[in-house]
Design an enzyme around this catalytic site. Structure first.
Site, PDB file in Angstrom:
ATOM      1  N   SER A  97       0.876  -1.185   0.000  1.00  0.00           N
ATOM      2  CA  SER A  97       0.000   0.000   0.000  1.00  0.00           C
ATOM      3  C   SER A  97       0.907   1.227   0.000  1.00  0.00           C
ATOM      4  O   SER A  97       1.536   1.517   1.021  1.00  0.00           O
ATOM      5  CB  SER A  97      -0.874   0.035   1.252  1.00  0.00           C
ATOM      6  OG  SER A  97      -1.546  -1.169   1.426  1.00  0.00           O
ATOM      7  N   LYS A 172      -7.274   1.750  -2.277  1.00  0.00           N
ATOM      8  CA  LYS A 172      -6.787   1.296  -0.965  1.00  0.00           C
ATOM      9  C   LYS A 172      -6.845   2.434   0.065  1.00  0.00           C
ATOM     10  O   LYS A 172      -7.184   2.218   1.229  1.00  0.00           O
ATOM     11  CB  LYS A 172      -5.363   0.756  -1.111  1.00  0.00           C
ATOM     12  CG  LYS A 172      -4.691   0.346   0.175  1.00  0.00           C
ATOM     13  CD  LYS A 172      -5.332  -0.861   0.849  1.00  0.00           C
ATOM     14  CE  LYS A 172      -4.663  -1.155   2.193  1.00  0.00           C
ATOM     15  NZ  LYS A 172      -5.275  -2.248   2.916  1.00  0.00           N
ATOM     16  N   LYS A 240       0.989   5.637   8.156  1.00  0.00           N
ATOM     17  CA  LYS A 240       1.537   5.764   6.788  1.00  0.00           C
ATOM     18  C   LYS A 240       0.404   5.895   5.765  1.00  0.00           C
ATOM     19  O   LYS A 240       0.431   6.776   4.893  1.00  0.00           O
ATOM     20  CB  LYS A 240       2.410   4.517   6.520  1.00  0.00           C
ATOM     21  CG  LYS A 240       2.975   4.337   5.151  1.00  0.00           C
ATOM     22  CD  LYS A 240       2.189   3.391   4.263  1.00  0.00           C
ATOM     23  CE  LYS A 240       1.979   2.005   4.783  1.00  0.00           C
ATOM     24  NZ  LYS A 240       1.261   1.127   3.865  1.00  0.00           N
TER      25      LYS A 240
HETATM   26  P1  NAD Z   1       5.665  -6.086   7.437  1.00  0.00           P
HETATM   27  O1  NAD Z   1       6.451  -4.969   8.014  1.00  0.00           O
HETATM   28  O2  NAD Z   1       5.248  -7.224   8.324  1.00  0.00           O
HETATM   29  O3  NAD Z   1       6.466  -6.736   6.191  1.00  0.00           O
HETATM   30  C1  NAD Z   1       7.293  -6.031   5.307  1.00  0.00           C
HETATM   31  C2  NAD Z   1       8.435  -6.945   4.897  1.00  0.00           C
HETATM   32  O4  NAD Z   1       9.236  -6.236   3.949  1.00  0.00           O
HETATM   33  C3  NAD Z   1       9.364  -7.338   6.066  1.00  0.00           C
HETATM   34  O5  NAD Z   1       9.547  -8.741   6.100  1.00  0.00           O
HETATM   35  C4  NAD Z   1      10.650  -6.593   5.751  1.00  0.00           C
HETATM   36  O6  NAD Z   1      11.813  -7.283   6.194  1.00  0.00           O
HETATM   37  C5  NAD Z   1      10.582  -6.532   4.230  1.00  0.00           C
HETATM   38  N1  NAD Z   1      11.444  -5.487   3.663  1.00  0.00           N
HETATM   39  C6  NAD Z   1      11.539  -4.187   4.044  1.00  0.00           C
HETATM   40  N2  NAD Z   1      12.433  -3.531   3.269  1.00  0.00           N
HETATM   41  C7  NAD Z   1      12.910  -4.459   2.387  1.00  0.00           C
HETATM   42  C8  NAD Z   1      13.874  -4.412   1.343  1.00  0.00           C
HETATM   43  N3  NAD Z   1      14.519  -3.277   1.052  1.00  0.00           N
HETATM   44  N4  NAD Z   1      14.107  -5.538   0.643  1.00  0.00           N
HETATM   45  C9  NAD Z   1      13.459  -6.688   0.932  1.00  0.00           C
HETATM   46  N5  NAD Z   1      12.550  -6.804   1.924  1.00  0.00           N
HETATM   47  C10 NAD Z   1      12.275  -5.704   2.643  1.00  0.00           C
HETATM   48  O7  NAD Z   1       4.400  -5.425   6.752  1.00  0.00           O
HETATM   49  P2  NAD Z   1       3.020  -6.131   6.307  1.00  0.00           P
HETATM   50  O8  NAD Z   1       2.050  -6.013   7.439  1.00  0.00           O
HETATM   51  O9  NAD Z   1       3.297  -7.455   5.686  1.00  0.00           O
HETATM   52  O10 NAD Z   1       2.524  -5.078   5.202  1.00  0.00           O
HETATM   53  C11 NAD Z   1       3.086  -4.987   3.896  1.00  0.00           C
HETATM   54  C12 NAD Z   1       2.254  -4.024   3.070  1.00  0.00           C
HETATM   55  O11 NAD Z   1       0.910  -4.499   2.993  1.00  0.00           O
HETATM   56  C13 NAD Z   1       2.181  -2.600   3.679  1.00  0.00           C
HETATM   57  O12 NAD Z   1       2.169  -1.660   2.655  1.00  0.00           O
HETATM   58  C14 NAD Z   1       0.859  -2.624   4.423  1.00  0.00           C
HETATM   59  O13 NAD Z   1       0.312  -1.321   4.564  1.00  0.00           O
HETATM   60  C15 NAD Z   1       0.027  -3.520   3.516  1.00  0.00           C
HETATM   61  N6  NAD Z   1      -1.083  -4.231   4.172  1.00  0.00           N
HETATM   62  C16 NAD Z   1      -0.926  -4.807   5.392  1.00  0.00           C
HETATM   63  C17 NAD Z   1      -2.001  -5.448   5.986  1.00  0.00           C
HETATM   64  C18 NAD Z   1      -1.889  -6.080   7.364  1.00  0.00           C
HETATM   65  O14 NAD Z   1      -2.936  -6.374   7.957  1.00  0.00           O
HETATM   66  N7  NAD Z   1      -0.701  -6.319   7.891  1.00  0.00           N
HETATM   67  C19 NAD Z   1      -3.233  -5.521   5.325  1.00  0.00           C
HETATM   68  C20 NAD Z   1      -3.351  -4.959   4.061  1.00  0.00           C
HETATM   69  C21 NAD Z   1      -2.263  -4.310   3.478  1.00  0.00           C
END
Ligand code: NAD
Length: 296
Positions: A97, A172, A240
């Site tokens: 997102s 979104k 964010k």
């Molecule tokens: P998270 O922080 O759990 O996961 C992000 C992952 O990205 C981590 O494993 C991190 O190590 C990795 N990462 C960060 N920088 C990196 C890089 N440079 N190279 C490789 N890997 C890297 O976050 P999440 O909850 O999985 O959310 C991910 C996205 O999905 C966000 O944009 C969030 O807003 C969206 N989202 C989350 C949810 C939720 O309920 N958690 C629901 C819908 C959408």
């Protein structure tokens, strides 16, 4: 489709999403800066990549699931990034997102190398990521969408093309405004009911089938009653999203009065070191004002 799929970003969402692709029979090459996350998905049958570039070299389709705009820019356009390893015709699906304008900017850059991009953020959170019942809101060309629709359907039960590139993330943002305001309304109401002497569990049972009932109510009230604020969806990620919503709103000339109020509630929780909690933790802001706790 036998094509190899790259998956970058194996966090709360990326891990179960990539595992569902493996379950559906796709071959995956995965990458995350966290080696433990890679190890876990590798145990389910994925190949470990050494960088986003390496993943792109091995795959025809690359999915990214990263926190925010700067991370996606870095992973796609940065050193050893996806673009360095990509061949013309590769499809990049960004499910993170992020700001809609950044989706457009990245799509323009990758297009110079013949790479096709969709922005495909999701709604549903970790439980639906695990079940494979996420909702995808997709922006991009219809032809590109048609090529990857089945892949998205292996992770989601609703996959909708909403418009051109960037439209997925605009949708979104609308989703995130509705969710944030719902949790705030729920919190305000349950703190009132509790302080007025009514059992909040009974309030939930009484109202969930009526007009006030919602997916948010069913997902978040049980967490509040159990005092379980383990994320789920973290407060810092919702900050964010609301920041991106406010920027986008102001950019197109739309004031967002309620969004800005909830943003300040989230900022207060952050100042209280609660930013790593689930967004159902919003209730604690109201609890502090009223001097009461909503629990079983
Ligand atoms: P998270 O922080 O759990 O996961 C992000 C992952 O990205 C981590 O494993 C991190 O190590 C990795 N990462 C960060 N920088 C990196 C890089 N440079 N190279 C490789 N890997 C890297 O976050 P999440 O909850 O999985 O959310 C991910 C996205 O999905 C966000 O944009 C969030 O807003 C969206 N989202 C989350 C949810 C939720 O309920 N958690 C629901 C819908 C959408």
């Amino acid at each position: 489709m036998n094509k190899k799929i790259g998956f970058i970003g194996l966090g709360i969402m990326g891990k179960p999403m990539s595992k569902n692709l493996i379950k559906a029979g796709y071959s995956l090459v995965v990458y995350d800066i966290n080696p433990d996350a890679m190890e876990e998905v590798a145990k389910c049958g994925a190949e470990k990549g050494t960088s986003p570039k390496d993943v792109a070299e091995k795959c025809d389709i690359v999915i990214t699931m990263l926190p925010n705009s700067p991370h996606v820019k870095q992973v796609v356009l940065g050193e050893n990034g996806v673009l360095e390893g990509a061949r013309p015709g590769m499809i990049l699906i960004d499910s993170s997102s992020i700001a809609p304008l950044v989706s457009k900017e990245i799509a323009e850059k990758v297009k110079e190398k013949g790479v096709l991009m969709l922005d495909a953020p999701v709604s549903g959170g970790e439980p639906k990521a695990i079940d494979g019942t996420l909702s995808f809101m997709v922006g991009g060309d219809e032809e590109v969408f048609a090529k990857v629709e089945d892949i998205l359907k292996a992770m989601g039960s609703s996959v909708v093309l909403v418009g051109e590139i960037g439209s997925g993330n605009v949708t979104k943002l609308a989703n995130q405004i509705i969710v944030a305001l719902n949790i705030a309304a729920m919190s305000e109401a349950f703190v009132l009911a509790t302080k007025a002497g009514v059992d909040p569990e009974k309030v939930y049972k009484a109202i969930r089938g009526g007009l006030a009932g919602s997916t948010v109510l069913d997902a978040k009230v049980p967490m509040v009653l159990a005092r379980n604020f383990k994320p789920g969806f973290r407060i810092d990620l919702h900050i964010k999203d609301l920041m991106n919503a406010l920027d986008t709103g102001h950019g197109v000339g739309v004031p967002l009065p309620l969004t800005s109020q909830v943003m300040e509630i989230l900022q207060a929780l952050k100042a209280d070191q609660k930013e790593k909690q689930d967004h159902s933790g919003i209730v604690q802001f109201y609890e502090k004002l009223a001097g009461i706790e909503v629990k079983k």
